[in-house]
Design a protein around this motif. Sequence first.
Motif, PDB file in Angstrom:
ATOM      1  N   ASN A  95      -3.914   6.641   9.696  1.00  0.00           N
ATOM      2  CA  ASN A  95      -2.468   6.979   9.961  1.00  0.00           C
ATOM      3  C   ASN A  95      -3.057   7.107   8.018  1.00  0.00           C
ATOM      4  N   PHE A  96      -3.077   6.468   7.909  1.00  0.00           N
ATOM      5  CA  PHE A  96      -2.858   6.495   6.489  1.00  0.00           C
ATOM      6  C   PHE A  96      -3.672   7.968   5.830  1.00  0.00           C
ATOM      7  N   GLN A  97      -4.780   8.735   6.181  1.00  0.00           N
ATOM      8  CA  GLN A  97      -4.741   9.683   6.327  1.00  0.00           C
ATOM      9  C   GLN A  97      -3.193  11.053   6.492  1.00  0.00           C
ATOM     10  N   ASP A  98      -2.959  10.708   7.531  1.00  0.00           N
ATOM     11  CA  ASP A  98      -1.871  11.256   7.413  1.00  0.00           C
ATOM     12  C   ASP A  98      -0.863  11.068   6.811  1.00  0.00           C
ATOM     13  N   LEU A  99      -0.626   9.981   6.025  1.00  0.00           N
ATOM     14  CA  LEU A  99       1.087   9.622   5.439  1.00  0.00           C
ATOM     15  C   LEU A  99       0.207  10.565   3.810  1.00  0.00           C
ATOM     16  N   ILE A 100      -1.014   9.872   4.052  1.00  0.00           N
ATOM     17  CA  ILE A 100      -0.894  10.710   2.121  1.00  0.00           C
ATOM     18  C   ILE A 100      -0.729  12.735   2.804  1.00  0.00           C
ATOM     19  N   TRP A 101      -1.124  12.811   3.457  1.00  0.00           N
ATOM     20  CA  TRP A 101      -0.661  14.171   3.905  1.00  0.00           C
ATOM     21  C   TRP A 101       0.587  15.161   4.285  1.00  0.00           C
TER      22      TRP A 101
ATOM     23  N   LYS B  57       0.561  -1.392   0.564  1.00  0.00           N
ATOM     24  CA  LYS B  57      -0.128   0.038  -0.435  1.00  0.00           C
ATOM     25  C   LYS B  57       0.542   1.444   0.119  1.00  0.00           C
ATOM     26  N   VAL B  58       2.024   1.266   0.914  1.00  0.00           N
ATOM     27  CA  VAL B  58       2.823   2.811   0.991  1.00  0.00           C
ATOM     28  C   VAL B  58       3.544   2.561  -0.732  1.00  0.00           C
ATOM     29  N   ARG B  59       3.736   1.414  -1.224  1.00  0.00           N
ATOM     30  CA  ARG B  59       3.935   1.578  -2.724  1.00  0.00           C
ATOM     31  C   ARG B  59       3.009   2.338  -3.617  1.00  0.00           C
TER      32      ARG B  59
ATOM     33  N   PHE C 118       4.527  10.343  -6.422  1.00  0.00           N
ATOM     34  CA  PHE C 118       5.974  10.789  -7.281  1.00  0.00           C
ATOM     35  C   PHE C 118       6.363  10.397  -8.485  1.00  0.00           C
ATOM     36  N   ALA C 119       5.464   8.815  -8.836  1.00  0.00           N
ATOM     37  CA  ALA C 119       6.133   8.431 -10.224  1.00  0.00           C
ATOM     38  C   ALA C 119       6.758   7.849  -9.789  1.00  0.00           C
ATOM     39  N   ARG C 120       7.034   7.142  -8.516  1.00  0.00           N
ATOM     40  CA  ARG C 120       9.123   6.177  -7.607  1.00  0.00           C
ATOM     41  C   ARG C 120       8.523   5.379  -6.893  1.00  0.00           C
ATOM     42  N   GLU C 121       8.902   4.112  -7.029  1.00  0.00           N
ATOM     43  CA  GLU C 121       9.086   3.609  -5.854  1.00  0.00           C
ATOM     44  C   GLU C 121       9.840   4.093  -4.426  1.00  0.00           C
ATOM     45  N   PRO C 122       9.351   4.200  -3.799  1.00  0.00           N
ATOM     46  CA  PRO C 122       9.788   4.470  -2.084  1.00  0.00           C
ATOM     47  C   PRO C 122      11.329   3.937  -2.120  1.00  0.00           C
ATOM     48  N   ARG C 123      12.300   5.197  -1.584  1.00  0.00           N
ATOM     49  CA  ARG C 123      13.606   4.734  -1.144  1.00  0.00           C
ATOM     50  C   ARG C 123      13.685   3.666   0.433  1.00  0.00           C
ATOM     51  N   PRO C 124      14.058   2.408   0.419  1.00  0.00           N
ATOM     52  CA  PRO C 124      14.370   2.077   1.915  1.00  0.00           C
ATOM     53  C   PRO C 124      13.494   2.711   2.906  1.00  0.00           C
ATOM     54  N   ALA C 125      14.318   3.722   4.045  1.00  0.00           N
ATOM     55  CA  ALA C 125      14.071   4.341   4.554  1.00  0.00           C
ATOM     56  C   ALA C 125      12.571   4.580   4.500  1.00  0.00           C
ATOM     57  N   GLU C 126      12.324   5.595   3.536  1.00  0.00           N
ATOM     58  CA  GLU C 126      11.347   5.436   3.226  1.00  0.00           C
ATOM     59  C   GLU C 126       9.752   5.056   3.909  1.00  0.00           C
TER      60      GLU C 126
ATOM     61  N   LYS D  29      10.040   1.985   5.434  1.00  0.00           N
ATOM     62  CA  LYS D  29      10.499   1.658   6.549  1.00  0.00           C
ATOM     63  C   LYS D  29       9.730   2.793   7.935  1.00  0.00           C
ATOM     64  N   THR D  30      10.017   3.717   6.809  1.00  0.00           N
ATOM     65  CA  THR D  30       8.883   5.046   7.756  1.00  0.00           C
ATOM     66  C   THR D  30       8.163   5.054   7.987  1.00  0.00           C
ATOM     67  N   ALA D  31       7.312   4.863   7.091  1.00  0.00           N
ATOM     68  CA  ALA D  31       6.384   4.622   6.319  1.00  0.00           C
ATOM     69  C   ALA D  31       4.658   3.844   7.221  1.00  0.00           C
ATOM     70  N   ILE D  32       5.965   2.463   6.803  1.00  0.00           N
ATOM     71  CA  ILE D  32       5.317   0.831   7.538  1.00  0.00           C
ATOM     72  C   ILE D  32       5.487   1.188   9.727  1.00  0.00           C
ATOM     73  N   GLU D  33       6.478   1.865   9.661  1.00  0.00           N
ATOM     74  CA  GLU D  33       6.429   2.462  11.485  1.00  0.00           C
ATOM     75  C   GLU D  33       5.250   3.495  11.656  1.00  0.00           C
ATOM     76  N   TYR D  34       5.574   3.621  10.688  1.00  0.00           N
ATOM     77  CA  TYR D  34       3.766   4.694  11.167  1.00  0.00           C
ATOM     78  C   TYR D  34       3.106   4.192  11.060  1.00  0.00           C
ATOM     79  N   LEU D  35       2.440   3.404  10.016  1.00  0.00           N
ATOM     80  CA  LEU D  35       0.865   2.307   9.838  1.00  0.00           C
ATOM     81  C   LEU D  35       1.148   1.787  10.693  1.00  0.00           C
ATOM     82  N   THR D  36       1.764   0.712  11.051  1.00  0.00           N
ATOM     83  CA  THR D  36       1.875  -0.081  12.269  1.00  0.00           C
ATOM     84  C   THR D  36       1.883   0.480  13.827  1.00  0.00           C
TER      85      THR D  36
END
Length: 91
Positions: free
Chosen positions: A73-79, A27-29, A36-44, A46-53
């Motif tokens: 959490n998804f609303q915040d991530l999209i924001w 879902k983060v991908r 951004f028309a790109r895959e997330p970087r590994p650190a991005e 990791k940070t997103a998944i940590e936030y979502l969980t």
Amino acid sequence: PDIKAKLAAANGRAEKLSKDERPNEAKVRELYVAAFAREPRPAELKTAIEYLTEPRLSADGQPVNPQSASRENFQDLIWALINTKEFLFNH
């Protein structure tokens, strides 16, 4: 207010992703490709998944219903994604 209302819409992406059975990584991908028309970087990723969980607590310190927490959490991530310089300069 308009963007916040769209993020919280019952048929919006955050709502759909919170109910989606796929792993959070997928879902983060999806969000990164959409924003951004790109895959997330590994650190991005990791940070997103940590936030979502991360457990979400109400104002009085009580755990929030898992479905509501996931949606918020998804609303915040999209924001966060749409407020990055990368998004603003590419769109």
